[in-house]
Every structure is written in C-alpha cells, then in structure tokens.
Motif scaffolding. Structure first.
Motif, short mmCIF file in Angstrom:
data_model
loop_
_atom_site.label_atom_id
_atom_site.label_comp_id
_atom_site.label_asym_id
_atom_site.label_seq_id
_atom_site.Cartn_x
_atom_site.Cartn_y
_atom_site.Cartn_z
N UNK A 197 38.86 56.49 38.06
CA UNK A 197 38.11 55.67 39.09
C UNK A 197 38.17 54.70 38.34
N UNK A 198 37.77 53.94 36.91
CA UNK A 198 38.00 52.60 36.36
C UNK A 198 39.20 52.23 36.88
N UNK A 199 40.84 52.43 36.81
CA UNK A 199 41.72 51.51 36.38
C UNK A 199 42.22 51.10 38.00
N UNK A 200 41.66 52.53 38.91
CA UNK A 200 41.57 51.63 40.42
C UNK A 200 40.88 50.08 40.72
N UNK A 201 39.68 50.20 40.10
CA UNK A 201 37.78 49.94 39.84
C UNK A 201 38.84 48.06 39.55
N UNK A 202 39.46 48.16 38.52
CA UNK A 202 39.86 46.90 37.91
C UNK A 202 41.15 46.53 38.66
N UNK A 203 41.89 47.23 39.09
CA UNK A 203 42.87 46.67 40.47
C UNK A 203 42.40 45.60 41.51
N UNK A 204 41.11 46.66 41.78
CA UNK A 204 40.71 45.85 43.53
C UNK A 204 39.95 44.12 43.13
N UNK A 205 40.11 44.49 41.54
CA UNK A 205 38.80 42.90 41.22
C UNK A 205 40.00 42.41 41.20
N UNK A 206 41.65 42.58 40.96
CA UNK A 206 42.62 41.45 41.11
C UNK A 206 42.65 40.22 39.88
N UNK A 207 42.19 40.91 38.89
CA UNK A 207 41.78 39.25 37.98
C UNK A 207 43.53 38.79 37.45
N UNK A 208 43.29 37.94 38.05
CA UNK A 208 45.63 37.16 37.74
C UNK A 208 45.40 35.98 36.25
N UNK A 209 45.73 35.65 35.83
CA UNK A 209 44.96 34.39 34.72
C UNK A 209 45.21 33.33 35.29
N UNK A 210 45.91 32.99 36.05
CA UNK A 210 46.18 31.95 37.05
C UNK A 210 44.67 30.92 37.97
N UNK A 211 43.01 32.30 37.77
CA UNK A 211 42.97 31.78 38.43
C UNK A 211 42.01 31.17 37.62
N UNK A 212 42.19 30.81 36.46
CA UNK A 212 41.01 29.99 35.48
C UNK A 212 42.12 28.35 35.77
N UNK A 213 43.22 28.65 36.01
CA UNK A 213 43.45 26.89 35.62
C UNK A 213 43.21 26.66 37.40
N UNK A 214 43.41 27.26 38.32
CA UNK A 214 42.32 26.64 39.83
C UNK A 214 41.84 26.97 39.84
N UNK A 215 40.17 27.25 39.32
CA UNK A 215 39.13 27.59 38.74
C UNK A 215 38.65 25.87 38.34
N UNK A 216 39.98 25.50 37.05
CA UNK A 216 39.69 24.70 36.75
C UNK A 216 39.05 23.29 37.65
N UNK A 217 40.48 23.03 38.51
CA UNK A 217 41.69 21.94 39.38
C UNK A 217 40.50 21.60 40.68
N UNK A 218 39.57 23.47 40.92
CA UNK A 218 38.74 23.02 42.23
C UNK A 218 37.85 22.42 41.49
N UNK A 219 36.77 23.24 40.72
CA UNK A 219 35.78 22.06 39.77
C UNK A 219 36.20 21.07 39.32
N UNK A 220 37.07 20.16 38.68
CA UNK A 220 37.51 18.18 39.13
C UNK A 220 37.67 17.82 40.36
N UNK A 221 38.22 18.52 41.22
CA UNK A 221 38.15 18.49 42.40
C UNK A 221 36.94 17.95 43.40
N UNK A 222 36.14 18.33 43.14
CA UNK A 222 34.02 19.44 44.28
C UNK A 222 33.81 17.89 43.00
N UNK A 223 34.02 17.76 41.70
CA UNK A 223 33.14 16.75 40.93
C UNK A 223 33.97 15.08 41.47
N UNK A 224 35.30 14.65 41.89
CA UNK A 224 34.94 13.53 42.33
C UNK A 224 35.33 13.45 43.46
#
Length: 900
Positions: free
Chosen positions: A399-426
């Motif tokens: 149950x927990x393993x399939x739930x974590x897979x469905x969350x689709x947690x990726x390392x690149x999401x952090x970089x994309x999130x920071x870039x999106x916040x910076x673009x929104x602030x600008x």
C-alpha cells in the motif's frame, strides 16, 4: 630540427584532466627509448596523480548522487514499514526534523501553519479539514445533514446521537421504544477516541451518562459471520488531491475478526467486548487470538481471501464492491467542501489543477450485515501501520509503496518550483501597472469594461485548458504506476460521475451556503465534461468578440455637442454664417481657412511650450490619442471660443483697437465629418449586433427545442407511466384540485416549495450550460428571465404557481407587461414551457407523496345540484369505507373534501 627529448615532451605536455588522457600520456612516455630513468620517474609521478584524480572524481560523483536524491522527513512516525518503503523507493531519510524535505510523513495531525509554509515540490500525508469525517462526532453531524437533504443516498450509517447536545432527543426515542415494547442495544464511543478505547455497550438507554462528550449508536446486531465470528473490513483509500478531488481504492486490505463466537447481545454477554468488537487492539489480548502466516486462517485475514470465500459461496462480489466504493465516495463528498475550503485558506494563491502538496491514506471501517449490505462505522486519518504479523507487512508495504509511486516525487520539481516562484515575483514586481483613465466617455468606458470582461473570460478558459492538459498527463502517469490501486474518482462511468458531481454540488450548497462562491464555481468547472476542442473553440470565440469590440474603439472625434454646453453657441454661430444653398460652394475663404489650419498644426506641435501652457490652462493632461483633422479644428475653435468668452486684458483691447482682422468664419459644414465617422461606427456596430442577435436567436431556438423534449421523471416509473399519471390527474381535476391546493399552499413550507421549484431550476441551469456552452450562466440574459419567472411562481407563499392552474389568468406574465424590457416571442415560449414543467413537477411530487404514505385517494361522489346560486348547506364525500358522510359548509369558504 633536433629531436625533442622525453623531458621536453613532459614539460610541453599540458596537465591531463581525465583518466583516458593520463593513460595515453603514460603509453607515449613508455614508448620512448631514451632516458629510461626520467621516464620511470615521470610515470611514477603521473601514476600517483592518476590515483588522486580518480579518488576525487569518484568522491565528487558519490556526493553528486547523494545530493540528487529526494529526501524524506520521517521524524514524526514510529512505524518501521514506512522507513523501509521510503528507502526502497530510493529516497534518503533525513536524520533531523527537516522542514525542506520532499516528503514529510507524520502519524498525527499537522497544524495549518505548517501546511501553508510548504513549497510546491513538497508532499505531506495529511489534508487540513479532514477531521470533519475522521472525528466520530463530526462524521455523524455531517452525515445527518446530508441525510436530511438526500435521504435516499445517505442511509449507510447507523442512527447516531451526539451527547450532550442530543441527549433529550435520544431519551424521547428510548421512551417510544418502551411504549412499543421494543428493546435495542446501544454502543457508546468517545467522540475523538481510537483503537477501541472507551467503547461500551448498553441495553438500557436511560443508563447512559448525559454530560460526557460521546456518541451513541444503534448496535448492528445482525452481522454477516465468518466461521461464526463477527468481523469488519479495514479498507484503504488514497486521496491524492482535493482541488480537484482524486480518489483511489486499494484492492487489498484486512479482515479483522472477533475472538469469541458471536451471539446476539443479551444482559449476560453485553460485557464480552471480544465478541461484539472487532478492533485489533481489543482482541489481541484475548487468549483465543490466532496468528497465522496463511491469509485464510487466524484472527486477521486479507480481503482477497474474503472475496474468494464469497465467490465460492455464490455471493455477488462485484456488486458488493460497487456498493462499498459508492459509500466511500459519498463519505468523501461530505468532507470535500470542508477540506477544499481549508486547503485554499492554507494555500492562498494556488490555482485549481496545480499539483497538491497534500495527500492522505485513510482507513475506512466497513461493516457487513447479514444481507451483505455495507455500512460505514468510522474513518481513520492515521490508520495503524504496525506489522505484528506477516500479513500486515505484505499488505501495508505494498500500500505505501504504490502510494509513494503515485505521488510522483521528482528531484527536478524543486528546481522548477524555485524558477516558477522567481518568474512570478518578477512578473508581479516588473509587470505593467494599470493607469487611471481620465476624461473618457461613457461609451469608451463601457467598451473597455466589456473588453476587460472578455479578457478575463479568456484567461479563465486558458487556465481551464491548462488544467485539462495537466489532468491528462497526470492520468497517463497514474495508469502506468497505479499498482494495487484503482481510481474511483473521477470515474469513466458517466452516470455514476454525474451522480457524484450532483452530490458534490449539493454538499457545497449545504456546507458553504452563502460562503466561498469561488470554490463552488471552480468545483463546477473542474468536474464539467468539456473537452479540449470545445475549450479551444470558446477561446477563439472570445478572441473574435475582443476583435469586434476593438473596432468601435477607433478615434471617434469630438463628443456630441449636447454633452458640451459651451459648444452649442459655437455651432449656432457657424451655422448662421453658412450660405443658404444646399451644397456649400468652395471659395477663397475655404482655401484661406485650410491654410490657417495647416499653419496652426505646423506652428503648434504637441511638444511646443505654447502647447504645454494651453494644456495646463485647459485642465489636467490627457492620454495622447490620434484624432481626426476635424477634431483638431474643433479643438482649436473651442480654445478660441474659450479665450473670447473671458474678459479681455488691456493688451488685447489695445490690439483689437488697432484694427486687427476679425477671425475668418468657416463656410464648410461642421457636421459632415462627424456624421461620416458616426456612420462608419454605426454600420460596424449594426453588423456586430446583427451577428450576435442571430446567434442568440439560434441558441434560444435550441433551448426551446430542448425544453420541449424535457420530461419530469417519476421515481420508479417510466416516462409513459408518468404521462399516464399526469393525464389521470388532469382528467379528474375537480377531485384533485382541493387536495393539491392544500398540499402546495398549506402543507409545504417555503423551503419545501422552493425545493420543488429547484428541481426544474437546476435542470434548466444544466440545460443552458450545455446548449450555450457556458459554465456560469448567471450573467446570461435568458437565465435571468427564467429566474424572474421562478421567483414569480413562489410569489405570495406559492400562490404564483397555483394561479397558473387557472385557465382564466396567468399572473406570471404581468412581470413582463409592467417591465421596460423587451421579451421576444421565443423567450416567452421558453417561459411558458418552464411554467408547464413546474406545474407537472408539482403534480408528480404530490402524487409521489401520496403513494409513499400509502394514502388511498377517496373516490369522488356526484354532487347534488342546487337551483339558482344558492350555496349548499352540506357537502358529501366518500369516507373510504363505502359510506357517504356529510358536514356543514361555512359561508365564504371553498368546498374542500377532507383528507382521508
């Protein structure tokens, strides 16, 4: 040239940067036959250099890999299986309570402030507001509210009372049971308890304490037994998003059994909790509790085993799970308004369709009665992930393993999130600001407001289109990584999806009545069945409307003279100096005037100091805008008129007395250029209006056709049977008229009368959304007309609709005869059809209520005729037993037969 020595080669060779270059260098040096000692020393030095570089490169690669792994904060969980599954998923477990980790798992409730601080790449295993169904008292209160609104849908929980608020209601119920000589068993639970703590059973309801914060439920004393034991199901449900709602059902779970053979509750076995309760924390202490590695044995078994057992014994397992997922969804629908409102409060500024930072694994406790009907007992927001047995680890780790897979947690999401916040602030800081508009006409302001509304509509459609595309990508990922889960909402079953969407709408109206209209609008848009092509067509239509609005915004020239009082005198002066001929003849004055105009435009550029002085003297600066030559001439004459209307100074009087030439009067018509400009704009507006009116007329015709095909459904009957019922009532109208009048005007209160009208109103609203391709029809002119009709039908405590049954008058039409609005014949036909549907709806509700209560309608009796206009002294009716009864009639009251 002399041959280069080996030492020269070594000195002239650049320092190697990679392992391959080092090995090639070593091979070159070894091939030289000269100076072997130097070559050996250089080889030794380079070999040492190779080892250091390799070690550093390996360390840097390891550190790079370590940094690139997603981190998990498991500081607030005590379950080992969570740690094991997270490490198996390739995530690095943080040793401290790091709030910046990608995954944060907690066994208890998390404060809303912490949810508000989460970044878009982070995931937390709790939703705010989920306590509305996870606390026993809140679940009972919310289900009770929905039961009053939709009793046929929300009947899957035992009857519950919340103490001490409903103590008096419970005592009244127990007294009624005593009068009927019935005895029931009640189960008492703490309002916020868990793991079976504080649960007790009572055979006498009067002994239950009053002042404690508890809930009291009717005990389900006829369970479905498994090997003679009572059991319940622990069903796991994953909610990955609440905006919009996405729900998954895990296809395996636990069957938790009691440890004593079940018998109906009596005064002798009422205290044997291991017989009547199925909680693992209660039964594990019993000596009869059995642990077994086989899922088909022991006191804890799997749901897969139960499905096989039921199939072998001839039970309908697919229908059972259809009913289970149905009640799970109805329970989550109760929580959705609270959860979405709390989530939006925590995540202010997030748009619908964005990745949710929260998810939740819920544990539903499902009870099966002897007819295999499922009941919801409670919902756990932090189900136990203890692994005391092998079956626990197998089910919960999957149950927990399939739930974590469905969350689709990726390392690149952090970089994309920071870039999106910076673009929104600008964008927010450097974007263009809206400037106030000065000295603009009402027509200009109206056009600009309409253009702003169209642009806003277009942006909403683009956002909705983006949400649809994100949902499609999300579904593609979920279908590939679903594992043991099955998505139950949204579902591909269109009828079931429509049913759940309607329940969601009812829940939002019930729990958020008068609040958060934006949430309801977003909910309606999120679950609508629009496709990507339809959204693109709507965006294209908005662009066409925007272009058609931009055309009238060409330079209009000066305003109308009626709005400038000081221009009226100027126009009269010019008209008085014009020749009397129909067509003005060109003259030298015209040529001279044209030259003066050119000289004026040449000598007074907008950037000249004189122009600035005139601009400051005439008022605040206006935004530059291209004007016609006529507008320029008129503005110059206006300035001249203003200057001559003021008292002249001594210098000006002196100049005027020296014999200065008077101002040359124009002979050309002032209204000719203005009328041409107006003619162009009027023609364009007329064409645009004609296109819009033709389209609206076509859509109105389609609406009338759809209204004509609409039928009021009679529950449990076909359309032909419903038509038969209506024909029977209308054919015997003299008999049914007083009863329907009593039912509509007396028995139903204002709320219930409005609900009858809302049956038609909600269907009309959905019809308009489908025909006109609009999500929000509140601003539609046709819908506003319909709302006026609905309000008129509820006028005077329902008298408006009742007057529609009279053939002599239709009072609802007076709202249009006394109004200045023009109603087309098509719109009036639509209104008449709506009134007819409301009449039929009332008749069907009346007949359905009569059949539900098993009321046998008394047969009409032929009434006696009286000579002249003399009123009868008695009225007769059939009392249902074949006898004829009479009663005196009070003067001034209508003749109404009594209710049977």
């Amino acid at each position: 040239m002399p041959a280069a020595t080996t030492s020269d080669i070594i000195r002239s060779t650049p320092v190697p940067q990679t392992t391959a270059s080092l090995h090639s260098m070593a091979s070159i040096q070894t091939a030289s036959p000269l100076h072997h000692g130097v070559v050996d020393a250089s080889q030794a030095g380079h070999a040492h250099f190779d080892d250091s570089v390799l070690q550093k490169s390996q360390l840097s690669k390891k550190s790079h890999k370590r940094k690139s792994r997603a981190t998990a904060n498991l500081y607030a969980t005590r379950y080992e299986v969570v740690h094991a599954v997270v490490e198996q998923a390739g995530m690095q477990v943080s040793k401290e309570d790091d709030p910046k980790c990608y995954l944060i798992w907690s066994d208890s409730f998390v404060q809303n402030e912490r949810i508000a601080e989460l970044k878009s790449y982070q995931r937390l295993n709790h939703f705010p507001g989920m306590g509305e169904i996870c606390r026993k008292d809140c679940l009972a209160r919310n289900i009770s509210k929905m039961n009053r609104k939709r009793p046929e849908e929300y009947n899957f929980t035992p009857r519950t009372w919340i103490f001490p608020a409903e103590y008096s209601t419970f005592q009244t119920y127990t007294k009624e049971l005593r009068k009927r000589k019935k005895q029931k068993t009640f189960i008492v639970k703490p309002a916020n308890g868990a793991m079976g703590n504080g649960i007790s059973l009572y055979r006498n309801g009067e002994k239950i304490p009053q002042n404690e914060h508890i809930i009291v439920q009717e005990y389900m004393d006829k369970p479905f037994l498994l090997d003679g034991y009572k059991f319940d199901l622990r069903v796991y449900v994953l909610v990955t998003s609440c905006d919009p709602l996405r729900v998954f059902l895990y296809q395996d779970g636990l069957v938790r059994m009691g440890t004593e053979k079940y018998h109906a509750p009596t005064d002798g076995n009422i205290d044997e909790l291991c017989m009547h309760l199925t909680n693992y924390s209660v039964n594990k202490r019993n000596e009869n509790f059995q642990k077994d590695e086989d899922v088909s044995k022991g006191s804890k078994r799997s749901i897969r085993y139960l499905n096989n057992f039921l199939s072998k014994n001839g039970y309908d397992v697919p229908n059972l799970w259809f009913n289970i997922q149905n009640l799970i969804m109805k329970t989550l629908i109760v929580a959705e308004p609270h959860v979405l409102h709390a989530y939006r409060m925590c995540r202010a500024g997030s748009h619908a369709g964005n990745e949710s930072v929260c998810f939740e694994v819920l544990g539903f406790d499902i009870f099966l009665d002897k007819k295999l009907k499922p009941w919801v007992f409670e919902v756990n927001r932090s189900p136990s992930f203890g692994t005391d047995e092998k079956i626990d680890y197998d089910i919960k780790s999957g149950l927990l393993g399939d739930a974590i897979k469905l969350m689709n947690i990726r390392v690149s999401d952090k970089r994309k999130s920071i870039s999106a916040e910076r673009a929104e602030a600008e964008r927010r800081l450097l974007g263009p600001t809206k400037r106030p508009e000065h000295h603009s006409s009402k027509e200009d302001r109206g056009d600009r407001h309409r253009k702003i509304a169209i642009d806003k509509r277009k942006e909403e459609l683009k956002q909705y289109l983006n949400m649809i595309r994100l949902d499609r990508k999300r579904e593609e990922y979920e279908n590939r990584h679903m594992g043991g889960f099955r998505r139950i909402f949204p579902t591909e079953n269109k009828s079931q999806q429509a049913q759940w969407t309607q329940l969601l709408d009812d829940a939002f109206q019930l729990f958020l009545s008068g609040r958060a209209p934006a949430l309801q609008k977003d909910m309606t848009r999120a679950y609508s069945q629009y496709k990507e092509a339809e959204i693109l067509d709507m965006i294209e239509q908005c662009e066409e409307d925007s272009v058609s609005l931009m055309a009238p915004l060409v330079p209009r020239g000066p305003k109308q003279f009626g709005k400038r009082p000081y221009l009226e005198e100027l126009v009269k002066q010019r008209l008085s100096s014009m020749p009397t001929a129909d067509v003005p003849q060109p003259s030298g004055e015209d040529t001279e005037d044209t030259g003066d105009e050119a000289m004026w435009e040449k000598n007074s550029p907008p950037t000249s100091p004189s122009f600035r002085r005139r601009q400051l003297s005439n008022g605040p600066p206006q935004r530059s805008r291209p004007t016609s030559s006529f507008a320029h001439r008129l503005s110059s004459e206006t300035r001249e008129h203003r200057s001559t209307s003021r008292p002249l100074s001594s210098n000006q009087l002196g100049k005027q007395s020296t014999g200065s030439q008077p101002v040359v009067q124009r002979t050309r018509s002032l209204t000719r250029p203005l009328s041409a400009t107006k003619r162009i704009i009027a023609n364009h507006n007329k064409e645009t209006t004609n296109v819009k009116s033709e389209r609206e007329e076509q859509l109105t015709k389609r609406t009338l056709t759809a209204l004509t095909d609409m039928r009021i459904k009679f529950p449990g009957k076909t359309d032909e049977e419903a038509d038969t019922v209506l024909d029977a009532i209308e054919s015997n109208w003299k008999y049914h008229k007083p009863r329907i009048a009593s039912y509509w005007l007396v028995k139903l209160d204002s709320i219930k009368r409005r609900k009858v009208i809302d049956i038609v109103r909600m269907n009309i609203r959905a019809l308009l959304q489908r025909v006109w391709h609009l999500n929000d029809v509140d601003n539609l002119a046709l819908y506003r007309i319909f709302c006026r009709v609905f309000n008129r039908l509820l006028w005077s405590h329902g008298q408006g609709l009742w007057n529609c049954f009279s053939t002599s008058q239709c009072s609802w039409e007076t709202i249009f005869s006394k109004s200045t609005d023009v109603i087309s014949p098509l719109e009036m036909s639509c209104c008449r059809r709506i009134v007819q549907l409301c009449r039929q709806c009332l008749l069907i509700v009346y007949q359905f209520a009569a059949e539900t209560k098993n009321a046998v309608a008394p047969e009409p009796v032929k009434t006696r005729t009286y000579p002249g206009n003399e009123a009868p002294k008695y009225t007769t009716w059939n009392n249902g037993n074949g006898a004829i009864a009479q009663r005196p009639v009070r003067p001034g009251h209508p003749l109404q037969a009594p209710q049977p």
